[in-house]
Design an enzyme around this catalytic site. Structure first.
Site, PDB file in Angstrom:
ATOM      1  N   ASP A 229       0.801  -1.276  -0.122  1.00 47.67           N
ATOM      2  CA  ASP A 229      -0.028   0.068  -0.133  1.00 47.67           C
ATOM      3  C   ASP A 229       0.984   1.569   0.079  1.00 47.67           C
ATOM      4  O   ASP A 229       1.933   1.424   0.734  1.00 47.67           O
ATOM      5  CB  ASP A 229      -0.803   0.100   1.208  1.00 47.67           C
ATOM      6  CG  ASP A 229      -1.607  -1.333   1.414  1.00 47.67           C
ATOM      7  OD1 ASP A 229      -1.320  -2.274   0.971  1.00 47.67           O
ATOM      8  OD2 ASP A 229      -2.785  -1.192   2.049  1.00 47.67           O
ATOM      9  N   HIS A 231      -1.103   4.470  -0.285  1.00 45.11           N
ATOM     10  CA  HIS A 231      -2.248   5.412   0.199  1.00 45.11           C
ATOM     11  C   HIS A 231      -1.674   6.716   0.137  1.00 45.11           C
ATOM     12  O   HIS A 231      -1.757   7.653   1.066  1.00 45.11           O
ATOM     13  CB  HIS A 231      -2.241   5.057   1.662  1.00 45.11           C
ATOM     14  CG  HIS A 231      -3.213   3.971   1.908  1.00 45.11           C
ATOM     15  ND1 HIS A 231      -4.529   4.059   1.361  1.00 45.11           N
ATOM     16  CD2 HIS A 231      -3.155   2.623   2.327  1.00 45.11           C
ATOM     17  CE1 HIS A 231      -5.271   2.831   1.720  1.00 45.11           C
ATOM     18  NE2 HIS A 231      -4.407   2.158   2.359  1.00 45.11           N
ATOM     19  N   ASP A 258      -4.364  -0.425  -3.236  1.00 49.07           N
ATOM     20  CA  ASP A 258      -4.348   0.774  -2.179  1.00 49.07           C
ATOM     21  C   ASP A 258      -3.272   1.882  -2.416  1.00 49.07           C
ATOM     22  O   ASP A 258      -2.487   2.096  -1.615  1.00 49.07           O
ATOM     23  CB  ASP A 258      -4.305   0.369  -0.746  1.00 49.07           C
ATOM     24  CG  ASP A 258      -5.374  -0.423  -0.235  1.00 49.07           C
ATOM     25  OD1 ASP A 258      -6.250  -0.686  -1.201  1.00 49.07           O
ATOM     26  OD2 ASP A 258      -5.686  -0.486   1.043  1.00 49.07           O
ATOM     27  N   ASP A 261      -6.272   7.391  -1.330  1.00 45.09           N
ATOM     28  CA  ASP A 261      -6.803   7.449  -0.201  1.00 45.09           C
ATOM     29  C   ASP A 261      -6.105   7.590   1.422  1.00 45.09           C
ATOM     30  O   ASP A 261      -4.947   7.217   1.030  1.00 45.09           O
ATOM     31  CB  ASP A 261      -8.102   6.260  -0.022  1.00 45.09           C
ATOM     32  CG  ASP A 261      -9.323   6.262  -0.875  1.00 45.09           C
ATOM     33  OD1 ASP A 261      -9.637   7.376  -1.263  1.00 45.09           O
ATOM     34  OD2 ASP A 261     -10.193   5.197  -0.769  1.00 45.09           O
ATOM     35  N   ARG A 262      -6.557   8.426   2.076  1.00 42.13           N
ATOM     36  CA  ARG A 262      -6.031   8.723   3.217  1.00 42.13           C
ATOM     37  C   ARG A 262      -4.988   9.688   3.146  1.00 42.13           C
ATOM     38  O   ARG A 262      -4.954  10.815   3.522  1.00 42.13           O
ATOM     39  CB  ARG A 262      -5.579   7.423   4.111  1.00 42.13           C
ATOM     40  CG  ARG A 262      -6.678   6.777   4.456  1.00 42.13           C
ATOM     41  CD  ARG A 262      -6.213   5.621   5.718  1.00 42.13           C
ATOM     42  NE  ARG A 262      -7.327   4.969   6.339  1.00 42.13           N
ATOM     43  CZ  ARG A 262      -8.268   5.191   7.159  1.00 42.13           C
ATOM     44  NH1 ARG A 262      -7.967   6.498   7.824  1.00 42.13           N
ATOM     45  NH2 ARG A 262      -9.212   4.707   7.881  1.00 42.13           N
ATOM     46  N   ASN A 290      -8.636  -2.764  -1.878  1.00 43.41           N
ATOM     47  CA  ASN A 290      -9.934  -2.738  -1.484  1.00 43.41           C
ATOM     48  C   ASN A 290     -10.397  -1.066  -1.610  1.00 43.41           C
ATOM     49  O   ASN A 290     -11.530  -0.857  -1.564  1.00 43.41           O
ATOM     50  CB  ASN A 290     -10.111  -3.199   0.150  1.00 43.41           C
ATOM     51  CG  ASN A 290      -9.255  -2.376   0.843  1.00 43.41           C
ATOM     52  OD1 ASN A 290      -8.019  -2.525   0.969  1.00 43.41           O
ATOM     53  ND2 ASN A 290      -9.988  -1.812   1.883  1.00 43.41           N
ATOM     54  N   HIS A 291      -9.088  -0.437  -1.693  1.00 44.37           N
ATOM     55  CA  HIS A 291      -9.451   1.080  -1.746  1.00 44.37           C
ATOM     56  C   HIS A 291      -9.591   1.596  -3.037  1.00 44.37           C
ATOM     57  O   HIS A 291      -9.978   2.501  -3.500  1.00 44.37           O
ATOM     58  CB  HIS A 291      -8.255   2.125  -0.873  1.00 44.37           C
ATOM     59  CG  HIS A 291      -8.599   2.041   0.512  1.00 44.37           C
ATOM     60  ND1 HIS A 291      -9.388   3.145   0.964  1.00 44.37           N
ATOM     61  CD2 HIS A 291      -8.654   1.168   1.546  1.00 44.37           C
ATOM     62  CE1 HIS A 291      -9.463   2.919   2.287  1.00 44.37           C
ATOM     63  NE2 HIS A 291      -8.832   1.831   2.691  1.00 44.37           N
ATOM     64  N   HIS A 339      -3.736  -8.563  -2.874  1.00 42.33           N
ATOM     65  CA  HIS A 339      -3.597  -7.278  -1.935  1.00 42.33           C
ATOM     66  C   HIS A 339      -4.134  -7.689  -0.632  1.00 42.33           C
ATOM     67  O   HIS A 339      -3.407  -7.529   0.509  1.00 42.33           O
ATOM     68  CB  HIS A 339      -4.815  -6.155  -2.339  1.00 42.33           C
ATOM     69  CG  HIS A 339      -4.826  -5.127  -1.413  1.00 42.33           C
ATOM     70  ND1 HIS A 339      -3.834  -4.407  -1.202  1.00 42.33           N
ATOM     71  CD2 HIS A 339      -5.743  -4.660  -0.602  1.00 42.33           C
ATOM     72  CE1 HIS A 339      -4.160  -3.222  -0.059  1.00 42.33           C
ATOM     73  NE2 HIS A 339      -5.410  -3.757   0.124  1.00 42.33           N
ATOM     74  N   ARG A 387     -12.135  -6.825  10.137  1.00 40.27           N
ATOM     75  CA  ARG A 387     -12.738  -5.539   9.404  1.00 40.27           C
ATOM     76  C   ARG A 387     -13.943  -5.497   9.168  1.00 40.27           C
ATOM     77  O   ARG A 387     -14.904  -4.579   8.964  1.00 40.27           O
ATOM     78  CB  ARG A 387     -11.978  -5.538   8.100  1.00 40.27           C
ATOM     79  CG  ARG A 387     -10.408  -5.234   7.979  1.00 40.27           C
ATOM     80  CD  ARG A 387      -9.927  -5.634   6.837  1.00 40.27           C
ATOM     81  NE  ARG A 387      -8.403  -5.943   6.973  1.00 40.27           N
ATOM     82  CZ  ARG A 387      -7.599  -4.587   6.826  1.00 40.27           C
ATOM     83  NH1 ARG A 387      -7.790  -3.446   6.427  1.00 40.27           N
ATOM     84  NH2 ARG A 387      -6.243  -5.037   6.686  1.00 40.27           N
ATOM     85  N   HIS A 414      -2.174  -4.658   2.384  1.00 42.40           N
ATOM     86  CA  HIS A 414      -3.437  -4.575   3.191  1.00 42.40           C
ATOM     87  C   HIS A 414      -3.388  -3.968   4.768  1.00 42.40           C
ATOM     88  O   HIS A 414      -4.240  -3.623   5.176  1.00 42.40           O
ATOM     89  CB  HIS A 414      -4.304  -5.879   2.998  1.00 42.40           C
ATOM     90  CG  HIS A 414      -5.601  -5.751   3.242  1.00 42.40           C
ATOM     91  ND1 HIS A 414      -6.557  -4.319   2.856  1.00 42.40           N
ATOM     92  CD2 HIS A 414      -6.725  -6.694   3.715  1.00 42.40           C
ATOM     93  CE1 HIS A 414      -7.927  -4.719   3.360  1.00 42.40           C
ATOM     94  NE2 HIS A 414      -7.879  -6.048   3.786  1.00 42.40           N
TER      95      HIS A 414
END
Length: 485
Positions: A229, A231, A258, A261-262, A290-291, A339, A387, A414
């Site tokens: 990731d 991110h 990923d 995001d964030r 997943n993002h 992922h 999660r 992840h």
């Protein structure tokens, strides 16, 4: 009487441990805090505060299923404890379950009618639910929807003479262009929409021709790098290239989902990765995380960032391209890279993964969901996901999957890891995470893995975060979610 004394000593010992847990939480040591709150609960299971605090620590680790479970326990112990509803509402919100979150915040308001904070959060939640209902009401059914990509002719977009940023001459994305674009991004300059459209559309054309499981061949004597990731941490991505070289046919990479995001430089990250893909398709491989989905992007910042830096049309375009990303890769028939993780059933073959129709938003169950969301667990067998989506799987599950498919190793991402990586399941599974000091607060290292052919022995390189401009993580995120950071 001795029993009473014992009870009292347990209660006071539990309080002492709670204070230690609170200190660990303040130091961002959330896993340690969870262990300590668990010890406090074992000594005194009738204190709602312990469950609510442990729920908050799970929230920080993005373990939203566990956060909801703990918050529900807090409510069970004390139905008038407002923080139980508050934590459960925050976890539901983080999963995009706005309607469930709304119910909990209504309850918080009922218990604390004069609390201005509760009022503010309830109003924001009501706004989010109304927005969602409106979006549902005006949405066009998938079958009738024309891809936004089909309506864009980037060649017709004029580039103003005063534009001084990176330019693509003709149709070919060159290394010189990518370097100039990265330098511009580093200095917080933007790329012209014409070139952004060109990069994204060319990437879509490439990705949609690929199978859902991509085979990668690394010739003997060559190497291959897998990153986890990122991110939206663009300056840390530049540092990876500084440490390990730019992507090229001689120095190929796989970025394992990923990307966005964030972090608040997600657009810079995704355009850089896509530009390298356009420059040389075999220099860089990209997997879906997943993002890379509408629901996550709406909540965690990418949608807001793209609207702010480019336009609404790009939001829809990125959503289409993300649906074209492959779900997994196999290196030289031996290393399976995905992922999230493995499956709720045994016997899944690589051919089953190849056959997945991935051109959609991620479903809430099934093989595609599990590839993007699942996590390993230390215990054998399978368990519920921390999660709230996917599952947890043990070393026996990993071992059987590898045997069934004649593979040697699973590499996945992840999850934040203190050292940037973790080796589990008797060395058969490695987690790699490439966003150091995640969200500017976790204090973790980042890592990437270099494989050398033919033996493909993983060589793990760790690195620390580098400074970035003063734009906070989640700067473009859903207003409501920022209230809980």
């Amino acid at each position: 009487m001795p029993i009473m004394e014992n009870d009292n000593s347990n209660v006071s010992r539990a309080e002492e441990i709670k204070l230690l847990a609170n200190e660990a939480f303040k130091a961002h040591k959330y896993s340690q805090a969870i262990d300590l709150y668990t010890q406090a609960i074992e000594l005194n299971s009738k204190n709602a505060v312990y469950y609510a605090n442990r729920s908050f620590a799970h929230l920080k680790l993005e373990e939203y299923g566990s956060a909801i479970q703990d918050a529900s326990m807090a409510i069970e112990v004390d139905p008038r404890y407002s923080k139980g509803y508050y934590r459960r509402g925050a976890a539901s919100l983080a999963m995009g379950k706005f309607k469930e979150a709304l119910k909990d915040f209504q309850q918080v308001k009922k218990i604390c009618p004069n609390d201005p904070d509760a009022t503010k959060k309830l109003k924001e939640c009501e706004k989010a639910v109304m927005k969602l209902k409106f979006a549902e009401a005006i949405s066009v059914p998938e079958s009738q929807r024309r891809p936004i990509a089909d309506s864009i002719n980037y060649r017709s977009i004029e580039v103003e003479p005063q534009y001084s940023g990176a330019r693509i001459e003709g149709d070919v994305v060159t290394l010189d262009f990518v370097k100039k674009m990265m330098e511009d991004f580093k200095n917080q300059k933007t790329l012209h929409q014409r070139y952004a459209f060109q990069i994204v559309l060319q990437t879509k054309e490439m990705l949609q021709t690929l199978p859902s499981l991509v085979d990668i061949n690394v010739p003997n004597g060559n190497h291959f790098t897998v990153c986890g990731d990122v991110h939206g941490q663009f300056y840390d991505l530049l540092n990876i290239f500084e440490l390990n070289g730019l992507p090229s046919e001689e120095n190929p990479y796989l970025f394992n989902g990923d990307f966005v995001d964030r972090g608040s430089f997600s657009l810079e990250v995704i355009l850089t990765l896509f530009a390298f893909k356009c420059m040389s398709p075999s220099a860089i491989y990209l997997a879906r995380g997943n993002h890379e989905s509408k629901s996550m992007n709406r909540i965690y910042g990418f949608e807001g960032e793209v609207q702010s830096k480019l336009s609404e049309k790009f939001v829809e375009l990125f959503a289409e391209v993300f649906c074209c990303l492959p779900l997994a890769h196999v290196i030289n028939g031996k290393v399976f890279v995905v992922h999230g993780g493995l499956f709720s059933v045994d016997g899944v073959k690589l051919s089953d993964i190849r056959a997945i129709n991935r051109f959609c938003e991620p479903p809430e169950e099934g093989l595609m969901c599990e590839l993007l969301w699942s996590d390993p667990q230390p215990a054998p067998g399978r368990g519920p996901s921390k999660r709230g989506v996917g599952l947890s799987f043990g070393g026996d599950v990993t071992k059987r999957f590898l045997q069934d498919n004649n593979l040697d190793l699973v590499v996945r991402s992840h999850e934040v890891k203190d050292e940037g990586y973790e080796i589990e399941h008797d060395g058969k599974l490695i987690t790699v995470f490439s966003a150091p000091n995640y969200c500017d607060q976790m204090g973790n290292k980042g890592a990437f893995i270099r494989f050398e052919a033919p033996d493909l022995k993983p060589n793990i390189v760790t690195f620390s975060a580098v400074p970035h401009p003063d734009v906070k993580p989640m700067a473009y995120a859903n207003n409501f979610l920022r209230l809980f950071q």
